[in-house]
Design an enzyme around this catalytic site. Structure first.
Site, PDB file in Angstrom:
ATOM      1  N   GLU A   5       0.804  -1.217   0.000  1.00 32.24           N
ATOM      2  CA  GLU A   5       0.000   0.000   0.000  1.00 32.24           C
ATOM      3  C   GLU A   5       0.839   1.270   0.000  1.00 32.24           C
ATOM      4  O   GLU A   5       0.311   2.353   0.251  1.00 32.24           O
ATOM      5  CB  GLU A   5      -0.928   0.002   1.218  1.00 32.24           C
ATOM      6  CG  GLU A   5      -1.909  -1.158   1.253  1.00 32.24           C
ATOM      7  CD  GLU A   5      -2.780  -1.135   2.488  1.00 32.24           C
ATOM      8  OE1 GLU A   5      -3.616  -0.222   2.598  1.00 32.24           O
ATOM      9  OE2 GLU A   5      -2.623  -2.017   3.351  1.00 32.24           O
ATOM     10  N   ASN A   7     -10.250   0.420   9.752  1.00 30.67           N
ATOM     11  CA  ASN A   7      -8.975   0.987   9.297  1.00 30.67           C
ATOM     12  C   ASN A   7      -8.505   2.005  10.326  1.00 30.67           C
ATOM     13  O   ASN A   7      -9.215   2.968  10.620  1.00 30.67           O
ATOM     14  CB  ASN A   7      -9.159   1.682   7.949  1.00 30.67           C
ATOM     15  CG  ASN A   7      -9.729   0.756   6.897  1.00 30.67           C
ATOM     16  OD1 ASN A   7      -9.002   0.069   6.208  1.00 30.67           O
ATOM     17  ND2 ASN A   7     -11.054   0.722   6.789  1.00 30.67           N
ATOM     18  N   ARG A  26     -11.949   4.257  10.381  1.00 26.46           N
ATOM     19  CA  ARG A  26     -13.058   4.111   9.424  1.00 26.46           C
ATOM     20  C   ARG A  26     -13.465   2.647   9.386  1.00 26.46           C
ATOM     21  O   ARG A  26     -12.653   1.783   9.053  1.00 26.46           O
ATOM     22  CB  ARG A  26     -12.646   4.565   8.027  1.00 26.46           C
ATOM     23  CG  ARG A  26     -13.829   4.898   7.121  1.00 26.46           C
ATOM     24  CD  ARG A  26     -13.457   4.975   5.669  1.00 26.46           C
ATOM     25  NE  ARG A  26     -13.288   3.639   5.114  1.00 26.46           N
ATOM     26  CZ  ARG A  26     -12.191   3.204   4.507  1.00 26.46           C
ATOM     27  NH1 ARG A  26     -11.135   3.978   4.404  1.00 26.46           N
ATOM     28  NH2 ARG A  26     -12.139   1.972   4.020  1.00 26.46           N
ATOM     29  N   TYR A  60      -9.448   4.174  -5.698  1.00 27.85           N
ATOM     30  CA  TYR A  60      -8.430   5.188  -5.931  1.00 27.85           C
ATOM     31  C   TYR A  60      -8.440   5.806  -7.316  1.00 27.85           C
ATOM     32  O   TYR A  60      -7.751   6.786  -7.549  1.00 27.85           O
ATOM     33  CB  TYR A  60      -7.046   4.600  -5.624  1.00 27.85           C
ATOM     34  CG  TYR A  60      -6.945   4.174  -4.175  1.00 27.85           C
ATOM     35  CD1 TYR A  60      -7.033   5.111  -3.152  1.00 27.85           C
ATOM     36  CD2 TYR A  60      -6.806   2.842  -3.819  1.00 27.85           C
ATOM     37  CE1 TYR A  60      -6.976   4.743  -1.827  1.00 27.85           C
ATOM     38  CE2 TYR A  60      -6.743   2.459  -2.489  1.00 27.85           C
ATOM     39  CZ  TYR A  60      -6.823   3.409  -1.507  1.00 27.85           C
ATOM     40  OH  TYR A  60      -6.770   3.042  -0.204  1.00 27.85           O
ATOM     41  N   SER A 120      -6.702  -1.489   1.675  1.00 29.57           N
ATOM     42  CA  SER A 120      -6.887  -0.907   0.342  1.00 29.57           C
ATOM     43  C   SER A 120      -7.426  -1.920  -0.667  1.00 29.57           C
ATOM     44  O   SER A 120      -7.256  -1.750  -1.872  1.00 29.57           O
ATOM     45  CB  SER A 120      -5.576  -0.297  -0.176  1.00 29.57           C
ATOM     46  OG  SER A 120      -5.170   0.782   0.640  1.00 29.57           O
ATOM     47  N   GLU A 163     -14.638  -4.603   8.591  1.00 31.01           N
ATOM     48  CA  GLU A 163     -13.278  -4.358   9.071  1.00 31.01           C
ATOM     49  C   GLU A 163     -13.140  -2.904   9.481  1.00 31.01           C
ATOM     50  O   GLU A 163     -14.014  -2.074   9.198  1.00 31.01           O
ATOM     51  CB  GLU A 163     -12.244  -4.695   8.001  1.00 31.01           C
ATOM     52  CG  GLU A 163     -12.362  -3.894   6.715  1.00 31.01           C
ATOM     53  CD  GLU A 163     -11.387  -4.366   5.647  1.00 31.01           C
ATOM     54  OE1 GLU A 163     -10.467  -3.593   5.334  1.00 31.01           O
ATOM     55  OE2 GLU A 163     -11.557  -5.490   5.138  1.00 31.01           O
ATOM     56  N   GLY A 176      -7.052   6.311   4.491  1.00 29.39           N
ATOM     57  CA  GLY A 176      -6.414   7.110   3.446  1.00 29.39           C
ATOM     58  C   GLY A 176      -6.862   8.555   3.471  1.00 29.39           C
ATOM     59  O   GLY A 176      -7.976   8.882   3.889  1.00 29.39           O
ATOM     60  N   ASP A 220     -15.981  -0.365   7.928  1.00 32.75           N
ATOM     61  CA  ASP A 220     -16.764  -0.696   6.744  1.00 32.75           C
ATOM     62  C   ASP A 220     -17.855  -1.700   7.101  1.00 32.75           C
ATOM     63  O   ASP A 220     -17.622  -2.659   7.853  1.00 32.75           O
ATOM     64  CB  ASP A 220     -15.861  -1.285   5.661  1.00 32.75           C
ATOM     65  CG  ASP A 220     -14.798  -0.289   5.196  1.00 32.75           C
ATOM     66  OD1 ASP A 220     -15.078   0.928   5.242  1.00 32.75           O
ATOM     67  OD2 ASP A 220     -13.711  -0.717   4.798  1.00 32.75           O
TER      68      ASP A 220
END
Length: 351
Positions: free
Chosen positions: A18, A315, A298, A259, A189, A313, A319, A300
């Site tokens: 990543e 984070n 964050r 992205y 990611s 999951e 990002g 999900d």
């Protein structure tokens, strides 16, 4: 008397798959930090593990943000005496005045507790979660186990190790069936993630995910709407507005959909019922606190066709690129990107 600026190390790059996202994150952060508040030393961790203040990526950051960086670039070797070497000069680092490190790293060696432990040893404050929370959150299987035990719904899931490779298809077919989702255990990611429909696809997907580590996570596929929930704070965190993600260039929210500019429709606030919004926000805050996270996270979720949310999951260093979700949620809460960065640094300076 004017308040003195904070000396800040912006650490990015790293050894994981990543690293490109990390470079993009650091670029966005550098362009939005307040030059009146911070003196910044950009530090890139190269793929071979060396730390440097003189790479092309570092020079690019300096060129893009000269007001922020120019007045301290000559002093970078004094602030961080161990960069460009393989070994850390711990006593020297402790004697220098470095106020805080902004960790713009993703994946193993950056988001998994390793560099957080290094910062703890050096006595340097740093953004986002600590050693234990970072390590737990990076392990998707153990995170799911903890979250499920806390009463939050998660997909049925299995851990498949490299030693189980020959039996993997049989195990997954018996326990989960198709379709299912295969993920590297300790990567983000959406790198190495596959949705598989049959035996042959499963074998290929497991082999691909195992190339990133000794074990993979396999989940029952949840068909529905993807929702992401950012949480900001330390001991008394708050949930930011939810975002619904609708991938346009892929069947799910994979690397390309995340992205590539225009790769997804990202709707904020998510157009879901108020009661469901509150449930997901409450669960996201609960997971943040359960793992002991700090700063920003964050989480999900998938909402199935019956309207039931499933945690997927979390984070711990989300990002911060042009297409990233956390800045979008913050804007909806009237928090500018610069203010968000200030808040993360304030939280890092709070015991």
């Amino acid at each position: 008397m004017a308040k003195s600026k904070l000396n800040l190390a912006l650490i990015f790059g790293g050894r994981s798959a990543e690293r490109d996202i990390s470079v993009s994150t650091a670029t966005q952060i550098a362009s939005h930090l307040d030059a009146g508040k911070y003196r910044v030393v950009p530090i890139e961790i190269l793929q071979d593990g060396r730390w440097t203040t003189s790479s092309p990526a570092v020079r690019s950051l300096m060129a893009q943000s000269p007001k922020l960086i120019g007045d301290v670039k000559q002093a970078s070797a004094n602030l961080i005496p161990f960069v460009d070497n393989h070994l850390c000069n711990l006593p020297a680092v402790r004697r220098r005045r470095l106020d805080v490190a902004f960790l713009a790293l993703h994946g193993p060696f950056g988001e998994d507790g390793t560099i957080q432990g290094m910062m703890e040893m050096l006595g340097i404050r740093y953004t986002c979660s600590g050693v234990l929370a970072s390590a737990l959150a990076m392990d998707k299987f153990r995170t799911l186990q903890m979250v499920e035990q806390a009463g939050i719904r998660v997909p049925e899931h299995l851990l498949i190790t490299a030693a189980q490779r020959r039996l993997a298809v049989r195990i997954v077919k018996r326990r989960l069936g198709f379709p299912c989702v295969v993920k590297p255990l300790r990567l983000g990611s959406s790198v190495g993630v596959s949705i598989v429909q049959n035996d042959s696809e499963l074998d290929v997907a497991i082999a691909a995910a195992l190339s990133f580590g000794p074990a993979v996570l396999v989940e029952r596929y949840i068909s529905g709407r993807e929702i992401t929930a950012a949480v900001l704070g330390n001991d008394a965190p708050m949930a930011l507005p939810l975002i619904e993600i609708q991938p346009k260039v892929s069947h799910f929210f994979d690397y390309k959909a995340k992205y590539e500019i225009g790769g997804s429709n990202e709707i904020c606030p998510a157009p879901i019922a108020g009661s469901l919004t509150k449930t997901i926000q409450r669960q996201a805050v609960g997971v943040h606190l359960l793992l002991g996270c700090r700063g920003i996270t964050r989480s999900d979720f998938m909402v199935d066709r019956r309207g039931k949310p499933y945690f997927l999951e979390i984070n711990t260093i989300p990002g911060m690129t042009q297409t990233s979700l956390v800045p979008q949620a913050a804007r909806q809460a009237n928090i500018s990107f610069s203010k968000l960065l200030d808040t993360l640094l304030d939280l890092a300076m709070t015991d």
